[in-house]
Design a protein around this motif. Structure first.
Motif, PDB file in Angstrom:
ATOM      1  N   LEU A 124       3.317   3.117 -23.439  1.00 58.70           N
ATOM      2  CA  LEU A 124       3.317   3.617 -22.069  1.00 58.70           C
ATOM      3  C   LEU A 124       3.439   5.139 -22.114  1.00 58.70           C
ATOM      4  O   LEU A 124       3.674   5.714 -23.190  1.00 58.70           O
ATOM      5  CB  LEU A 124       4.474   3.005 -21.292  1.00 58.70           C
ATOM      6  CG  LEU A 124       4.476   1.474 -21.134  1.00 58.70           C
ATOM      7  CD1 LEU A 124       5.698   1.020 -20.342  1.00 58.70           C
ATOM      8  CD2 LEU A 124       3.209   0.995 -20.469  1.00 58.70           C
ATOM      9  N   PRO A 125       3.317   5.820 -20.982  1.00 63.05           N
ATOM     10  CA  PRO A 125       3.443   7.281 -21.001  1.00 63.05           C
ATOM     11  C   PRO A 125       4.768   7.771 -21.592  1.00 63.05           C
ATOM     12  O   PRO A 125       4.835   8.883 -22.144  1.00 63.05           O
ATOM     13  CB  PRO A 125       3.339   7.658 -19.518  1.00 63.05           C
ATOM     14  CG  PRO A 125       2.488   6.584 -18.937  1.00 63.05           C
ATOM     15  CD  PRO A 125       2.875   5.342 -19.660  1.00 63.05           C
ATOM     16  N   GLY A 126       5.838   6.941 -21.510  1.00 61.12           N
ATOM     17  CA  GLY A 126       7.141   7.366 -22.027  1.00 61.12           C
ATOM     18  C   GLY A 126       7.426   6.950 -23.444  1.00 61.12           C
ATOM     19  O   GLY A 126       8.469   7.321 -23.998  1.00 61.12           O
ATOM     20  N   GLY A 127       6.529   6.192 -24.065  1.00 58.73           N
ATOM     21  CA  GLY A 127       6.780   5.774 -25.438  1.00 58.73           C
ATOM     22  C   GLY A 127       6.402   4.328 -25.674  1.00 58.73           C
ATOM     23  O   GLY A 127       5.842   3.659 -24.804  1.00 58.73           O
ATOM     24  N   ASP A 182      10.736  10.977 -11.343  1.00 56.29           N
ATOM     25  CA  ASP A 182       9.770  11.919 -11.918  1.00 56.29           C
ATOM     26  C   ASP A 182       9.702  11.826 -13.435  1.00 56.29           C
ATOM     27  O   ASP A 182       8.898  12.518 -14.064  1.00 56.29           O
ATOM     28  CB  ASP A 182      10.140  13.353 -11.523  1.00 56.29           C
ATOM     29  CG  ASP A 182      10.117  13.553 -10.007  1.00 56.29           C
ATOM     30  OD1 ASP A 182       9.228  12.953  -9.366  1.00 56.29           O
ATOM     31  OD2 ASP A 182      10.968  14.295  -9.491  1.00 56.29           O
ATOM     32  N   GLY A 183      10.548  10.988 -14.023  1.00 56.77           N
ATOM     33  CA  GLY A 183      10.579  10.880 -15.472  1.00 56.77           C
ATOM     34  C   GLY A 183       9.473   9.977 -15.999  1.00 56.77           C
ATOM     35  O   GLY A 183       8.848   9.210 -15.265  1.00 56.77           O
ATOM     36  N   ALA A 184       9.230  10.081 -17.312  1.00 55.02           N
ATOM     37  CA  ALA A 184       8.220   9.241 -17.960  1.00 55.02           C
ATOM     38  C   ALA A 184       8.734   7.807 -18.048  1.00 55.02           C
ATOM     39  O   ALA A 184       9.916   7.559 -18.311  1.00 55.02           O
ATOM     40  CB  ALA A 184       7.905   9.785 -19.347  1.00 55.02           C
ATOM     41  N   ASN A 219       0.821  -1.221   0.000  1.00 54.92           N
ATOM     42  CA  ASN A 219       0.000   0.000   0.000  1.00 54.92           C
ATOM     43  C   ASN A 219       0.850   1.265   0.000  1.00 54.92           C
ATOM     44  O   ASN A 219       0.520   2.267   0.638  1.00 54.92           O
ATOM     45  CB  ASN A 219      -0.958   0.013   1.196  1.00 54.92           C
ATOM     46  CG  ASN A 219      -2.160  -0.884   0.982  1.00 54.92           C
ATOM     47  OD1 ASN A 219      -2.684  -0.989  -0.116  1.00 54.92           O
ATOM     48  ND2 ASN A 219      -2.585  -1.556   2.036  1.00 54.92           N
ATOM     49  N   TYR A 220       1.966   1.209  -0.714  1.00 55.13           N
ATOM     50  CA  TYR A 220       2.883   2.358  -0.778  1.00 55.13           C
ATOM     51  C   TYR A 220       3.718   2.207  -2.060  1.00 55.13           C
ATOM     52  O   TYR A 220       3.888   1.117  -2.587  1.00 55.13           O
ATOM     53  CB  TYR A 220       3.791   2.374   0.450  1.00 55.13           C
ATOM     54  CG  TYR A 220       4.711   3.567   0.543  1.00 55.13           C
ATOM     55  CD1 TYR A 220       4.243   4.808   0.956  1.00 55.13           C
ATOM     56  CD2 TYR A 220       6.059   3.461   0.205  1.00 55.13           C
ATOM     57  CE1 TYR A 220       5.084   5.901   1.034  1.00 55.13           C
ATOM     58  CE2 TYR A 220       6.917   4.553   0.282  1.00 55.13           C
ATOM     59  CZ  TYR A 220       6.411   5.782   0.701  1.00 55.13           C
ATOM     60  OH  TYR A 220       7.252   6.871   0.772  1.00 55.13           O
ATOM     61  N   GLY A 221       4.234   3.337  -2.530  1.00 58.29           N
ATOM     62  CA  GLY A 221       5.129   3.307  -3.683  1.00 58.29           C
ATOM     63  C   GLY A 221       4.452   2.935  -4.985  1.00 58.29           C
ATOM     64  O   GLY A 221       5.095   2.370  -5.876  1.00 58.29           O
ATOM     65  N   VAL A 222       3.174   3.245  -5.129  1.00 57.13           N
ATOM     66  CA  VAL A 222       2.419   2.828  -6.307  1.00 57.13           C
ATOM     67  C   VAL A 222       2.715   3.759  -7.492  1.00 57.13           C
ATOM     68  O   VAL A 222       2.681   4.975  -7.374  1.00 57.13           O
ATOM     69  CB  VAL A 222       0.905   2.825  -6.011  1.00 57.13           C
ATOM     70  CG1 VAL A 222       0.130   2.417  -7.257  1.00 57.13           C
ATOM     71  CG2 VAL A 222       0.600   1.897  -4.854  1.00 57.13           C
ATOM     72  N   ARG A 223       2.989   3.144  -8.639  1.00 53.03           N
ATOM     73  CA  ARG A 223       3.150   3.879  -9.892  1.00 53.03           C
ATOM     74  C   ARG A 223       2.191   3.274 -10.908  1.00 53.03           C
ATOM     75  O   ARG A 223       2.198   2.066 -11.139  1.00 53.03           O
ATOM     76  CB  ARG A 223       4.593   3.801 -10.411  1.00 53.03           C
ATOM     77  CG  ARG A 223       5.611   4.353  -9.429  1.00 53.03           C
ATOM     78  CD  ARG A 223       6.982   4.449 -10.069  1.00 53.03           C
ATOM     79  NE  ARG A 223       7.010   5.474 -11.111  1.00 53.03           N
ATOM     80  CZ  ARG A 223       8.136   5.898 -11.699  1.00 53.03           C
ATOM     81  NH1 ARG A 223       9.311   5.363 -11.363  1.00 53.03           N
ATOM     82  NH2 ARG A 223       8.100   6.829 -12.638  1.00 53.03           N
ATOM     83  N   LEU A 224       1.378   4.122 -11.506  1.00 46.92           N
ATOM     84  CA  LEU A 224       0.381   3.664 -12.465  1.00 46.92           C
ATOM     85  C   LEU A 224       0.759   4.099 -13.872  1.00 46.92           C
ATOM     86  O   LEU A 224       1.394   5.134 -14.072  1.00 46.92           O
ATOM     87  CB  LEU A 224      -1.001   4.223 -12.111  1.00 46.92           C
ATOM     88  CG  LEU A 224      -1.539   3.895 -10.719  1.00 46.92           C
ATOM     89  CD1 LEU A 224      -2.883   4.579 -10.504  1.00 46.92           C
ATOM     90  CD2 LEU A 224      -1.669   2.406 -10.515  1.00 46.92           C
ATOM     91  N   ALA A 225       0.349   3.291 -14.849  1.00 49.16           N
ATOM     92  CA  ALA A 225       0.621   3.625 -16.242  1.00 49.16           C
ATOM     93  C   ALA A 225      -0.529   3.134 -17.114  1.00 49.16           C
ATOM     94  O   ALA A 225      -0.931   1.973 -17.021  1.00 49.16           O
ATOM     95  CB  ALA A 225       1.934   2.994 -16.696  1.00 49.16           C
ATOM     96  N   ASP A 281      15.713   7.231  -7.264  1.00 50.09           N
ATOM     97  CA  ASP A 281      14.955   8.045  -6.318  1.00 50.09           C
ATOM     98  C   ASP A 281      15.804   8.319  -5.069  1.00 50.09           C
ATOM     99  O   ASP A 281      16.229   7.385  -4.381  1.00 50.09           O
ATOM    100  CB  ASP A 281      13.689   7.302  -5.918  1.00 50.09           C
ATOM    101  CG  ASP A 281      12.721   8.173  -5.125  1.00 50.09           C
ATOM    102  OD1 ASP A 281      13.124   9.251  -4.660  1.00 50.09           O
ATOM    103  OD2 ASP A 281      11.554   7.753  -4.971  1.00 50.09           O
ATOM    104  N   PRO A 282      16.053   9.594  -4.738  1.00 49.26           N
ATOM    105  CA  PRO A 282      16.862   9.903  -3.541  1.00 49.26           C
ATOM    106  C   PRO A 282      16.155   9.543  -2.243  1.00 49.26           C
ATOM    107  O   PRO A 282      16.802   9.489  -1.194  1.00 49.26           O
ATOM    108  CB  PRO A 282      17.088  11.413  -3.651  1.00 49.26           C
ATOM    109  CG  PRO A 282      15.960  11.918  -4.492  1.00 49.26           C
ATOM    110  CD  PRO A 282      15.669  10.819  -5.466  1.00 49.26           C
ATOM    111  N   ASP A 283      14.835   9.291  -2.296  1.00 44.33           N
ATOM    112  CA  ASP A 283      14.119   8.914  -1.078  1.00 44.33           C
ATOM    113  C   ASP A 283      14.383   7.471  -0.677  1.00 44.33           C
ATOM    114  O   ASP A 283      14.241   7.128   0.497  1.00 44.33           O
ATOM    115  CB  ASP A 283      12.612   9.119  -1.273  1.00 44.33           C
ATOM    116  CG  ASP A 283      12.242  10.590  -1.332  1.00 44.33           C
ATOM    117  OD1 ASP A 283      13.007  11.412  -0.782  1.00 44.33           O
ATOM    118  OD2 ASP A 283      11.218  10.917  -1.952  1.00 44.33           O
TER     119      ASP A 283
END
Length: 415
Positions: free
Chosen positions: A195-198, A164-166, A109-115, A232-234
């Motif tokens: 995908l969002p980046g190509g 933050d990149g595509a 329930n964390y770190g979710v990335r959707l495409a 990711d620096p986090d």
């Protein structure tokens, strides 16, 4: 013969109930509300149980995750080098089978990335959405998922991406459920998607892989493996698969191996490392609590309804001692008295069931408008009706048995 007797008893039962309209109406309403509430509540419990019991698709009994944070001052190149070195160190820990890095893990329930996954670059129709896991050539073996079609990633295909990149990659691996949504004809392998980046090519299809989200049904198994490491620096997540289910010493050794690589990281001593089994417990704690609470409420409602039937039946028996005595004197048997009270109870509960079925359906419609709830199948309140009929017959058995044992002479003396 039994049917004839039941019909003959119907008129005196209705006459007796007409003299106790308020009490009868209260029981009918109690039964109706009990059916409406318990049907919807137990349906919600059933959906929760199914929700928290669904398989994640990974080898949970051999997996643990380490959420590794980075101290400030490190650039993308340094972070990528640290991740590579950490992965190499973890693979040499005794008891570790394989490991890879990602931004999230199932049940977190964390770190979710959707495409969104489009079939054309200029597609305007809303595309199916997948949950992205950053992965490499070790991800499939580490997760323990089954590669049904295609191939795994190659080391040279794994890149480093900015958080933050595509998102883009020459090739991706998707789950069967997402493939079926994108390609209903079942021919997804080797096809190009956007995908969002190509553009990307579907190079593999895995059986299943649950998303990090446990609060939604729509994205349960629609996952994408993207060949990349995050700068990711986090922080980053290390997914580790062990060779045995005894993971405690392996987890301790893995954390120690990371500590030996300098002070550039931050790992929470309490929650930094967690097994997938523990993650499941935490992820579904709310679902289990809701299911338990609703089950208790349903049990209390059923007990209250049974108590109301017992109390009312006992009260009516005490008021009808004279009537019972006269019937016994005229030849009524113990069975006749028992059947009378059971038939009377059946009529009362039936009235409540009919009203309760209507209220149950209306309540389900209202809940669907307020919450993401499915349509309740009609067999759910039907089963509830059977339970209430059985409960009513059981509840009235005691007072009816007492009434049947009243001696005719004792009853007649009360005239």
């Amino acid at each position: 013969m039994a049917v004839t007797r039941a019909i003959m008893q119907l008129r005196p039962i209705l006459a007796a109930l007409s003299r106790h309209k308020v009490a009868t109406l209260l029981i009918v309403l109690q039964v109706a509300l009990t059916l409406a509430v318990t049907s919807n509540a137990l349906f919600i419990v059933a959906t929760r149980v199914v929700h928290l019991s669904r398989a994640s698709g990974v080898d949970e009994s051999h997996l643990f995750a380490i959420r590794n944070g980075w101290k400030g001052g490190q650039n993308a190149t340094q972070i990528d080098a640290n991740i590579r070195a950490d992965l190499e160190a973890l693979r040499h820990v005794s008891g570790v089978r394989d490991v890879f890095s990602s931004q999230a893990y199932p049940l977190e329930n964390y770190g979710v990335r959707l495409a969104g996954v489009r079939l054309k670059a200029d597609q305007t129709k809303r595309p199916p959405v997948g949950v992205v896991y950053l992965a490499d050539e070790h991800a499939i073996d580490t997760l323990g998922v089954t590669l049904e079609e295609g191939r795994n990633f190659r080391p040279e295909e794994v890149s480093t991406i900015n958080p933050d990149g595509a998102m883009s990659a020459p090739g991706i691996i998707i789950t069967r459920s997402l493939a079926d949504k994108i390609f209903p004809d079942g021919q997804g392998l080797g096809k190009t998607v956007y995908l969002p980046g190509g553009p990307s090519t579907v190079i593999g299809i895995i059986a299943s892989l649950q998303s990090p989200l446990t609060t939604t049904h729509t994205l349960d198994g629609d996952s994408i493996l993207l060949p990349a490491r995050s700068s990711d620096p986090d922080g980053v997540v290390y997914l580790v698969r062990t060779q045995s289910t005894g993971m405690t010493p392996v987890m301790a050794a893995a954390l120690k191996s990371l500590e030996q690589r300098g002070g550039m990281r931050i790992v929470d001593p309490n929650s930094g490392a967690v097994t997938l089994a523990t993650a499941r417990e935490h992820a579904y704690a709310t679902d289990r609590s809701v299911a338990t609470l609703l089950s208790i409420v349903c049990g209390l409602l059923l007990l209250a309804t049974a108590g109301g039937i017992v109390g009312l039946s006992s009260f009516w028996v005490s008021q009808r001692r004279t009537q019972i005595g006269i019937r016994r004197s005229l030849g009524a048997t113990t069975g006749d008295i028992l059947r009378y009270f059971h038939a009377e109870n059946f009529l009362i509960v039936s009235g409540g069931v009919v009203l309760g079925l209507v209220l149950a359906v209306l309540a389900n419609i209202g809940l669907m408008n307020a919450y993401p709830l499915q349509v309740m199948p009609l067999y759910v309140p039907a089963i509830g009706a059977l339970v209430l009929w059985g409960l009513g017959q059981l509840a009235v058995w005691g007072p009816a048995s007492y009434a049947a044992k009243v001696p005719p002479v004792v009853a007649i003396r009360t005239i």
